[in-house]
Design an enzyme around this catalytic site. Sequence first.
Site, PDB file in Angstrom:
ATOM      1  N   GLU A 162      17.760   6.619  -9.359  1.00 32.31           N
ATOM      2  CA  GLU A 162      16.338   6.291  -9.482  1.00 32.31           C
ATOM      3  C   GLU A 162      15.566   7.580  -9.695  1.00 32.31           C
ATOM      4  OE1 GLU A 162      14.683   3.821  -6.370  1.00 32.31           O
ATOM      5  OE2 GLU A 162      12.722   4.836  -6.509  1.00 32.31           O
ATOM      6  N   GLU A 167       4.856   8.418  -7.732  1.00 28.49           N
ATOM      7  CA  GLU A 167       4.459   7.435  -6.731  1.00 28.49           C
ATOM      8  C   GLU A 167       3.440   8.087  -5.827  1.00 28.49           C
ATOM      9  OE1 GLU A 167       7.634   5.875  -4.343  1.00 28.49           O
ATOM     10  OE2 GLU A 167       8.572   7.828  -4.068  1.00 28.49           O
TER      11      GLU A 167
END
Length: 283
Positions: A162, A167
């Site tokens: 990932e 974020e």
Amino acid sequence: MQTPFFKTYRPAINLLFSLALALGVMGCEPDETQTVTTFTDLVFEDNFDVDGPIDESSWNYEIGNGINNGLPVGWGNNELQYYTDRPENIKVEGGMLHITALRESFQGSTFTSARITTKDKVEQRYGRIEARMQLPWGRGLWPAFWMLGSNIDEVEWPQCGEIDIMEYRGQDPSTLIGSVHGPGYSAGEAVSKEYVLPNDRFDTGFHIFGIEWGPDYINFYVDDVLYNQITPEDVEGEWVFDQPFYMLLNVAVGGDFVGPVGLNTVFPQTLLVDYVRVYNGSN
């Protein structure tokens, strides 16, 4: 809409200088002997120019609260939202993609939002991947622009890998986090670094969030600032970033990463995406 943003060459001294300005606790400084790749070959772009639903030749909706993806309720992170494909939660309008989180009772959840992916449609191994966005704000909001390994159905997470290009915790509107997850360094053990926007907030204007990714490095950028480089030497496990990945965009509400929704968090809150672009490169 802005013209495509990319840099064709970044000398090692500029890489080091950008890192010296960044804040964070993990990652490494670039290797001065490392080859710098030129990313100029635009292979995918969505400028969100046509009002209405998303372009389903490039994007997929992910619907639900996680159970239909084989996860516990809350997408494995104790998130509170139910993802939909309704225009109330996701639409293209005015040259922007709008992903909107709402406080409402829906299918047993107390919030709704949206999450889309390019799985099986737009997948990339190495290159520059970027999006120009304005982020929402408020305690408990968790927008993200990220990537998962295309082999996720065969090997599952975190073996698939990932890459979190961006974020962000809505209660901390000047700080974002870039991370990688893989076998032996996932979830709370991810290799991460924060970037703090000098004298500004990510919810008050548009910024470009991107990575430049080669066989043995992933460089993380905000606008024209390189704030971290992660290499195989930085991970405590297998380097799994040598295969195609697909992109995701979403706004989660609540969950382990951001904590509970604040009593004063105002809804609706919208992530605005001006464009998403992918470039190939050559040495």
